[in-house]
Design a protein around this motif. Structure first.
Motif, PDB file in Angstrom:
ATOM      1  N   SER A 158       0.696  -1.188   0.116  1.00  0.00           N
ATOM      2  CA  SER A 158      -0.012   0.028   0.174  1.00  0.00           C
ATOM      3  C   SER A 158       0.908   1.151   0.038  1.00  0.00           C
ATOM      4  O   SER A 158       1.883   1.278   0.548  1.00  0.00           O
ATOM      5  N   LEU A 159       0.308   2.328  -0.582  1.00  0.00           N
ATOM      6  CA  LEU A 159       0.905   3.630  -0.525  1.00  0.00           C
ATOM      7  C   LEU A 159      -0.254   4.507  -0.430  1.00  0.00           C
ATOM      8  O   LEU A 159      -1.390   4.491  -0.752  1.00  0.00           O
ATOM      9  N   ARG A 160       0.196   5.885   0.302  1.00  0.00           N
ATOM     10  CA  ARG A 160      -0.870   6.809   0.347  1.00  0.00           C
ATOM     11  C   ARG A 160      -0.155   8.026  -0.206  1.00  0.00           C
ATOM     12  O   ARG A 160       0.676   8.683   0.470  1.00  0.00           O
ATOM     13  N   LEU A 161      -0.916   8.678  -1.398  1.00  0.00           N
ATOM     14  CA  LEU A 161      -0.267   9.748  -1.891  1.00  0.00           C
ATOM     15  C   LEU A 161      -0.951  11.047  -1.529  1.00  0.00           C
ATOM     16  O   LEU A 161      -2.290  10.930  -1.119  1.00  0.00           O
ATOM     17  N   SER A 162      -0.226  11.988  -1.282  1.00  0.00           N
ATOM     18  CA  SER A 162      -1.017  13.245  -0.836  1.00  0.00           C
ATOM     19  C   SER A 162      -0.729  14.360  -2.023  1.00  0.00           C
ATOM     20  O   SER A 162       0.189  14.427  -2.920  1.00  0.00           O
ATOM     21  N   CYS A 163      -1.578  15.588  -2.000  1.00  0.00           N
ATOM     22  CA  CYS A 163      -1.515  16.437  -3.099  1.00  0.00           C
ATOM     23  C   CYS A 163      -1.973  17.645  -2.248  1.00  0.00           C
ATOM     24  O   CYS A 163      -3.472  17.685  -1.553  1.00  0.00           O
ATOM     25  N   VAL A 164      -1.066  18.631  -2.167  1.00  0.00           N
ATOM     26  CA  VAL A 164      -1.456  19.839  -1.277  1.00  0.00           C
ATOM     27  C   VAL A 164      -1.505  21.094  -2.197  1.00  0.00           C
ATOM     28  O   VAL A 164      -0.366  21.080  -2.884  1.00  0.00           O
ATOM     29  N   GLY A 165      -2.513  22.020  -2.057  1.00  0.00           N
ATOM     30  CA  GLY A 165      -2.280  23.206  -2.891  1.00  0.00           C
ATOM     31  C   GLY A 165      -2.246  24.296  -2.273  1.00  0.00           C
ATOM     32  O   GLY A 165      -2.241  24.246  -1.040  1.00  0.00           O
ATOM     33  N   SER A 166      -1.621  25.282  -2.945  1.00  0.00           N
ATOM     34  CA  SER A 166      -1.019  26.484  -2.330  1.00  0.00           C
ATOM     35  C   SER A 166      -1.439  27.685  -3.362  1.00  0.00           C
ATOM     36  O   SER A 166      -1.459  27.411  -4.473  1.00  0.00           O
ATOM     37  N   GLY A 167      -1.517  28.792  -2.451  1.00  0.00           N
ATOM     38  CA  GLY A 167      -1.603  30.066  -3.448  1.00  0.00           C
ATOM     39  C   GLY A 167      -3.047  30.298  -3.812  1.00  0.00           C
ATOM     40  O   GLY A 167      -3.391  31.506  -4.360  1.00  0.00           O
ATOM     41  N   ARG A 168      -4.142  29.284  -3.601  1.00  0.00           N
ATOM     42  CA  ARG A 168      -5.503  29.450  -3.496  1.00  0.00           C
ATOM     43  C   ARG A 168      -5.986  28.493  -2.837  1.00  0.00           C
ATOM     44  O   ARG A 168      -5.549  27.493  -2.754  1.00  0.00           O
ATOM     45  N   SER A 169      -7.377  28.760  -2.732  1.00  0.00           N
ATOM     46  CA  SER A 169      -8.255  27.568  -1.946  1.00  0.00           C
ATOM     47  C   SER A 169      -8.853  26.848  -3.336  1.00  0.00           C
ATOM     48  O   SER A 169      -9.263  27.592  -4.226  1.00  0.00           O
ATOM     49  N   PHE A 170      -8.738  25.568  -2.984  1.00  0.00           N
ATOM     50  CA  PHE A 170      -9.499  24.476  -3.975  1.00  0.00           C
ATOM     51  C   PHE A 170     -10.806  24.061  -3.592  1.00  0.00           C
ATOM     52  O   PHE A 170     -11.201  22.904  -4.148  1.00  0.00           O
ATOM     53  N   SER A 171     -11.300  24.609  -2.544  1.00  0.00           N
ATOM     54  CA  SER A 171     -12.502  23.970  -1.835  1.00  0.00           C
ATOM     55  C   SER A 171     -13.477  23.921  -2.790  1.00  0.00           C
ATOM     56  O   SER A 171     -14.541  23.086  -2.480  1.00  0.00           O
ATOM     57  N   ARG A 209     -10.501  13.876   0.653  1.00  0.00           N
ATOM     58  CA  ARG A 209      -9.988  15.366   0.644  1.00  0.00           C
ATOM     59  C   ARG A 209     -10.132  15.868   2.128  1.00  0.00           C
ATOM     60  O   ARG A 209     -10.722  15.340   2.804  1.00  0.00           O
ATOM     61  N   ASP A 210      -9.225  16.889   2.393  1.00  0.00           N
ATOM     62  CA  ASP A 210      -9.432  17.657   3.629  1.00  0.00           C
ATOM     63  C   ASP A 210      -9.219  18.997   3.345  1.00  0.00           C
ATOM     64  O   ASP A 210      -8.193  19.537   2.633  1.00  0.00           O
ATOM     65  N   TYR A 211     -10.527  19.620   3.144  1.00  0.00           N
ATOM     66  CA  TYR A 211     -10.838  21.008   2.776  1.00  0.00           C
ATOM     67  C   TYR A 211      -9.790  22.125   3.705  1.00  0.00           C
ATOM     68  O   TYR A 211      -9.452  23.102   3.092  1.00  0.00           O
ATOM     69  N   GLY A 212      -9.742  21.693   4.912  1.00  0.00           N
ATOM     70  CA  GLY A 212      -9.030  22.479   5.822  1.00  0.00           C
ATOM     71  C   GLY A 212      -7.457  22.756   5.422  1.00  0.00           C
ATOM     72  O   GLY A 212      -6.889  23.787   5.538  1.00  0.00           O
ATOM     73  N   LYS A 213      -7.009  21.403   4.644  1.00  0.00           N
ATOM     74  CA  LYS A 213      -5.648  21.461   4.393  1.00  0.00           C
ATOM     75  C   LYS A 213      -5.398  21.663   3.034  1.00  0.00           C
ATOM     76  O   LYS A 213      -4.227  21.693   2.395  1.00  0.00           O
ATOM     77  N   ASN A 214      -6.529  22.011   2.363  1.00  0.00           N
ATOM     78  CA  ASN A 214      -6.398  22.349   0.753  1.00  0.00           C
ATOM     79  C   ASN A 214      -5.713  21.076   0.082  1.00  0.00           C
ATOM     80  O   ASN A 214      -5.036  21.228  -0.743  1.00  0.00           O
ATOM     81  N   ALA A 215      -6.292  19.862   0.455  1.00  0.00           N
ATOM     82  CA  ALA A 215      -5.497  18.604   0.143  1.00  0.00           C
ATOM     83  C   ALA A 215      -6.365  17.580  -0.271  1.00  0.00           C
ATOM     84  O   ALA A 215      -7.622  17.566  -0.005  1.00  0.00           O
ATOM     85  N   ALA A 216      -5.717  16.701  -1.172  1.00  0.00           N
ATOM     86  CA  ALA A 216      -6.423  15.482  -1.621  1.00  0.00           C
ATOM     87  C   ALA A 216      -5.606  14.342  -1.259  1.00  0.00           C
ATOM     88  O   ALA A 216      -4.299  14.649  -1.391  1.00  0.00           O
ATOM     89  N   TYR A 217      -6.019  13.232  -1.054  1.00  0.00           N
ATOM     90  CA  TYR A 217      -5.229  12.082  -0.804  1.00  0.00           C
ATOM     91  C   TYR A 217      -5.768  10.874  -1.983  1.00  0.00           C
ATOM     92  O   TYR A 217      -6.801  10.689  -2.329  1.00  0.00           O
ATOM     93  N   LEU A 218      -4.846   9.899  -2.013  1.00  0.00           N
ATOM     94  CA  LEU A 218      -4.906   8.651  -2.655  1.00  0.00           C
ATOM     95  C   LEU A 218      -4.498   7.456  -1.971  1.00  0.00           C
ATOM     96  O   LEU A 218      -3.220   7.257  -1.891  1.00  0.00           O
ATOM     97  N   LEU A 219      -5.482   6.721  -1.244  1.00  0.00           N
ATOM     98  CA  LEU A 219      -5.078   5.592  -0.394  1.00  0.00           C
ATOM     99  C   LEU A 219      -5.039   4.309  -1.404  1.00  0.00           C
ATOM    100  O   LEU A 219      -5.961   4.073  -2.126  1.00  0.00           O
ATOM    101  N   MET A 220      -3.907   3.748  -1.759  1.00  0.00           N
ATOM    102  CA  MET A 220      -3.721   2.637  -2.861  1.00  0.00           C
ATOM    103  C   MET A 220      -3.382   1.510  -1.900  1.00  0.00           C
ATOM    104  O   MET A 220      -2.370   1.072  -1.521  1.00  0.00           O
TER     105      MET A 220
END
Length: 121
Positions: free
Chosen positions: A17-30, A72-83
């Motif tokens: 298994s792996l867990r990928l993270s994607c964190v946005g910055s510079g604007r909100s992606f909510s 997704r974690d809207y507070g962290k402006n992030a998305a994840y993929l658990l594989m």
């Protein structure tokens, strides 16, 4: 500067298994949809999983349904993929994308640089 940064890729044995993270910055992606795509050497970029911009629906490619989970974690402006239950054919570079409402993923300006996932047999 608006950007998406992926992390969490690596080398894993088949079945792992792996867990990928994607964190946005510079604007909100909510208010945006967020998705994961992947591209293997010599192949076209393909859809993996998505979280709708309405926040109410998730979508998966048939090849990963039941094994991968997008969140997704809207507070962290992030998305994840658990594989889970990874297979050698999951080997690819994985990209995160954020798209505003009613915009196709491929037309979005917001793509990350990707993180490599390699699954050994």
């Amino acid at each position: 500067q608006v950007q998406l940064v992926e992390s969490g890729g690596g080398l894993v044995s088949a079945g792992g298994s792996l867990r990928l993270s994607c964190v946005g910055s510079g604007r909100s992606f909510s208010s945006y949809g967020m998705a994961w795509f992947r591209q293997a050497p010599g192949k076209e970029r393909e859809f993996v999983a998505a979280f709708s911009w309405t926040g109410g629906h998730t979508f998966y490619a048939d090849s990963v349904e039941g094994r991968f989970t997008i969140s997704r974690d809207y507070g962290k402006n992030a998305a994840y993929l658990l594989m889970n239950s990874l297979k050698p054919e999951d080997t690819a570079k994985y990209f995160c994308v954020a798209a505003p409402p009613e915009t196709s993923w491929y037309d979005s300006d917001y793509w990350g640089q990707g993180t490599q996932v390699t699954v050994s047999s």
